[in-house]
Structure formats: C-alpha cells, structure tokens
Write a protein that holds these residues in place. Sequence first.
Motif, short mmCIF file in Angstrom:
data_model
loop_
_atom_site.label_atom_id
_atom_site.label_comp_id
_atom_site.label_asym_id
_atom_site.label_seq_id
_atom_site.Cartn_x
_atom_site.Cartn_y
_atom_site.Cartn_z
N LYS A 241 5.52 -4.17 72.66
CA LYS A 241 6.95 -4.38 72.89
C LYS A 241 7.18 -5.69 73.67
O LYS A 241 6.43 -5.98 74.62
CB LYS A 241 7.54 -3.19 73.65
CG LYS A 241 9.05 -3.25 73.86
CD LYS A 241 9.82 -3.30 72.55
CE LYS A 241 11.30 -3.64 72.78
NZ LYS A 241 11.95 -4.00 71.52
N TYR A 242 8.18 -6.43 73.24
CA TYR A 242 8.56 -7.71 73.85
C TYR A 242 8.49 -7.64 75.38
O TYR A 242 9.05 -6.74 76.00
CB TYR A 242 9.98 -8.05 73.39
CG TYR A 242 10.57 -9.28 74.01
CD1 TYR A 242 10.37 -10.54 73.44
CD2 TYR A 242 11.34 -9.21 75.16
CE1 TYR A 242 10.92 -11.68 74.01
CE2 TYR A 242 11.90 -10.34 75.74
CZ TYR A 242 11.68 -11.56 75.15
OH TYR A 242 12.23 -12.69 75.72
N HIS B 239 5.67 -13.22 79.69
CA HIS B 239 7.10 -13.18 79.37
C HIS B 239 7.36 -13.85 78.02
O HIS B 239 6.86 -14.92 77.75
CB HIS B 239 7.89 -13.91 80.48
CG HIS B 239 9.36 -13.91 80.25
ND1 HIS B 239 10.19 -14.87 80.75
CD2 HIS B 239 10.16 -13.05 79.56
CE1 HIS B 239 11.44 -14.62 80.39
NE2 HIS B 239 11.45 -13.53 79.65
N ARG B 240 8.13 -13.19 77.17
CA ARG B 240 8.53 -13.63 75.83
C ARG B 240 7.46 -13.36 74.77
O ARG B 240 7.60 -13.79 73.63
CB ARG B 240 8.96 -15.11 75.79
CG ARG B 240 10.18 -15.40 76.65
CD ARG B 240 10.75 -16.79 76.39
NE ARG B 240 12.02 -16.95 77.09
CZ ARG B 240 12.13 -17.43 78.33
NH1 ARG B 240 11.06 -17.80 78.98
NH2 ARG B 240 13.30 -17.53 78.90
N VAL C 123 5.10 -7.64 66.25
CA VAL C 123 5.94 -6.73 65.46
C VAL C 123 5.17 -6.31 64.21
O VAL C 123 4.23 -6.98 63.78
CB VAL C 123 7.29 -7.37 65.05
CG1 VAL C 123 8.12 -7.70 66.28
CG2 VAL C 123 7.09 -8.62 64.22
N PHE D 168 2.60 -1.92 67.72
CA PHE D 168 3.15 -3.21 68.16
C PHE D 168 3.14 -3.24 69.67
O PHE D 168 3.04 -2.20 70.33
CB PHE D 168 4.55 -3.44 67.60
CG PHE D 168 5.61 -2.47 68.08
CD1 PHE D 168 6.30 -2.68 69.26
CD2 PHE D 168 5.92 -1.34 67.33
CE1 PHE D 168 7.27 -1.79 69.71
CE2 PHE D 168 6.89 -0.43 67.76
CZ PHE D 168 7.57 -0.66 68.95
N TYR E 261 5.15 -10.82 72.25
CA TYR E 261 5.39 -9.59 71.50
C TYR E 261 4.50 -9.58 70.27
O TYR E 261 3.94 -10.62 69.89
CB TYR E 261 6.86 -9.50 71.03
CG TYR E 261 7.28 -10.68 70.16
CD1 TYR E 261 7.85 -11.82 70.72
CD2 TYR E 261 7.06 -10.68 68.77
CE1 TYR E 261 8.20 -12.91 69.93
CE2 TYR E 261 7.41 -11.76 67.98
CZ TYR E 261 7.98 -12.88 68.55
OH TYR E 261 8.33 -13.97 67.78
N GLN F 24 5.95 -12.48 63.37
CA GLN F 24 4.85 -11.50 63.51
C GLN F 24 4.37 -11.33 64.95
O GLN F 24 4.17 -10.22 65.41
CB GLN F 24 3.66 -11.89 62.64
CG GLN F 24 3.93 -11.75 61.15
CD GLN F 24 2.69 -11.99 60.33
OE1 GLN F 24 1.60 -11.60 60.70
NE2 GLN F 24 2.86 -12.64 59.20
N ASN G 273 9.72 -8.72 78.77
CA ASN G 273 10.96 -9.34 79.24
C ASN G 273 10.79 -10.03 80.61
O ASN G 273 9.68 -10.06 81.16
CB ASN G 273 12.10 -8.31 79.26
CG ASN G 273 11.85 -7.19 80.25
OD1 ASN G 273 11.50 -7.45 81.41
ND2 ASN G 273 11.98 -5.95 79.81
N HIS G 274 11.90 -10.53 81.13
CA HIS G 274 11.82 -11.40 82.32
C HIS G 274 11.39 -10.66 83.59
O HIS G 274 11.07 -11.32 84.59
CB HIS G 274 13.15 -12.12 82.54
CG HIS G 274 14.30 -11.25 82.93
ND1 HIS G 274 15.09 -10.59 82.01
CD2 HIS G 274 14.79 -10.91 84.14
CE1 HIS G 274 16.02 -9.90 82.65
NE2 HIS G 274 15.87 -10.08 83.93
N PHE G 275 11.37 -9.34 83.56
CA PHE G 275 10.87 -8.62 84.73
C PHE G 275 9.37 -8.84 84.95
O PHE G 275 8.84 -8.51 86.00
CB PHE G 275 11.19 -7.13 84.65
CG PHE G 275 12.63 -6.82 84.95
CD1 PHE G 275 13.12 -6.91 86.24
CD2 PHE G 275 13.50 -6.47 83.93
CE1 PHE G 275 14.45 -6.66 86.53
CE2 PHE G 275 14.84 -6.21 84.20
CZ PHE G 275 15.31 -6.31 85.50
#
Lengths: 194, 202
Positions: free
Chosen positions: A175-176, A107-108, A112, A173, A110, A58, A178-180
Amino acid sequence: MVLLIAEQYYLTSVLRAAAQRFAKEGSIQLGQFLPPEAFRKALPLQKAALREHYLPDQYHCHEPKSVSAAVKQLQRWLKTKEAAAIISAIIDDRVRYKESCLCVYAHRDYTVRHDKNIEPPGYDVLLDLTPRWNARACGHHSYVDADGNELIRIPVAGNTLAIISRPNGVQKFVKYVNHFAGKDRRVVLEARFS
Amino acid sequence: MMKFVHSEYLDAPAIRTLSTKFPQAKPFAHMVLRKFFSPAKIRRVRQELLRQNFEFKESDLFRLHQTADISTLPNKTLQEFYKFFNSKDFCAYISAITKTKVTRADMSGFIYSSTDHLLPHDDRLEGRKIAYIVNLSEGFTKKDGGALSFFAEKNNRPTRIAQSFTPTNNTLFLFKVSPKSFHQVDEVLTDKKRVSFAGWFY
C-alpha cells in the motif's frame, strides 16, 4: 556458536504452535525473529544510498545500492536448507526457494496489481528489517482475491518473519506509503518459495 | 440549460479556439477550463455536495471518499447539476470542443483528505470517451498536494509526470480517454479537503 535467527525458532514446540496458527489463518508473522544483535546490523539500511525502480502504473520502490556483509548473510540464509526446513515445518509442506529481493519503501512508494505482472501461486516470506514505523504511514503488504477483497494484511513490524500462502488468484501489493512515513524507510527482504 | 456555464466559454470563437487546442495538448488531449461555471450556481452545488455521505474507499490504486452516483441522490440542486451534464446542449458543447461525439455522462462526488491519493492509471473502460473532473477545492497551494498529474508515455506505458495542476475551485478538466491517458491524483499532504465531481462522458 552465533545464531543467525532467534534460538526459539529452532524449538519443535514453537514451530508446531506456529504451524497450527498458519493452518488456521493462511499466514503467520513470527516476532523477534532475529537475535537483537543481528537485527541491529541491518539498521544502516535506513541511510543507504538507493536505486529507484519506477514503472508508474506498476510500482515505485527502491533497493540499496550496496548492502553490508550482515545483510548479505541474511539473504544467503533464506536460500539454505535450514530456512526451507523451518518454513516447511510451519506450512506443513515441502518448499523450494525461488527468488528474493531486498526492497525499500519510502514516502510515495507503492506496488499495484497489474495484468502484466501476475505472480505464480506459492509462499511469500517477508523478513521485515524496519527499525521504526508510524502505522499511519501504511506501506503494509496486502493480499487480495481476484475481486480485490483483502484476505490478509501483513503490518509493518521490524524484526518479524511473515510467511503467507498465496494460492491461485491471490495477488499482493504494498500500500502507498504516505507522508506520515517522514524520512523513515520500510526495509523488507522479500522471498518467494514454491 | 447552459446557464451553468460562464458566458465567455459559450460564444462561437471561444468554442473554435478550444476545439483547436484540445487535440494538440501534451502529453495527451486535454483542456483546463478555469472559472468555467457560474460562480453563484457552482457555490450552491458545492454546498449541497458537502452535505452528502461520502463512503471511504481503499484499494491498491486509491484511497479516497466517494458519494453514490449523483443520479441516485435525492437532492434537487445536485440533480439539476447532473441533468445539466446530461443535457443535449452540454453534451453537444463537449462534443464540439473535444471533437468527440458524446451523449451522456455519469457523475460522483469525491473528497480527498490527508493521505488520500489515486495512483497512475489510464481510465480505459468500455464506452468511456472523455473523462472530466469538476474541481471545487478551496485554498490549495502546491505544497498541499492533491494535484492532478498527467504522465508522459512511451509505447503506451507511463514514464514520468509531464504536467501537474494544483487543485483550484471552479475548474473543469477534460481529457480524452486513450491508451496514453495516464494520470494520477497526488497524495493530499494537508488537512484541507480536495473536493470534486468526476466521471466520464460516453
């Protein structure tokens, strides 16, 4: 008198223009929403100690373990009649504050959509307190219909207040991230009105 | 048809061993079969896969690049690989080692590029019995991301990552689809491409 939000958002003409845009698009993102000094006071959240919230299917997100008096003042402001009046003027409907939370996405992180976490229809208000962000890192709010088609995307933009209409069947939601994102954090005061 | 499979996986004792290990695996029934396919054959399949069109797809749950269903692609090598997965012999083999009766499989090709990911989910959908991934990624190390991660669970809710598998070429993953089979593909943190086929046996 020290204004908590930028002076322009007390002007009827500005709110009327915002209302027209909201009526057309179902959402609006108001720039430079806080006076620069008030926005600066939220910046220490970038380094605050965090509490993790992790339900893998989740969400994975964080909240600060403690917040400054300035941020608490913003949280309180969202519950005031003044906030409700400004939001009501833009959406052309009377609203009532329901709940809010201060969310940090790194980072990481999110969220859903999930059958066990269906949000009732209403209006979302997102006060973005992110000082800097690489747009490639994602972490935006996305509003989708029951089939998953994206209807509205609220990009990460510091010192903005977004108001989004969320009718029945529309869910959101984050959005995940990311590493940027590197070590940057997206900080958002998320409120729900009905 | 079984010429696609490395001979060491085909003798009766090997099948018995695999069928014993599969249901006992933690955190849920699974199996990792390294160097599973004939190297020459799978190299050719990989080359043909990389010549296909991959469509970018994104939702709350994923960001990845996917081919059309392999059965619809006009490519002789890929058709042969798809037919092998759907052959009576291979379905009988999968049935034997998983102790789950399967009769057919679907198949798509995937590329996960930098920042691509697939968040935790259990794969449950009508008819799906065994999930599979044919990993064809080359040169990945742990720091490159892209691992297939399995979650521990409590009351059929995922709790934490229990096992992670760095992408390796010529590896077949199998796992039983169940309310416990929560898994994810970790974000790819490199410019290398994570290449795979995946689908389900029904």
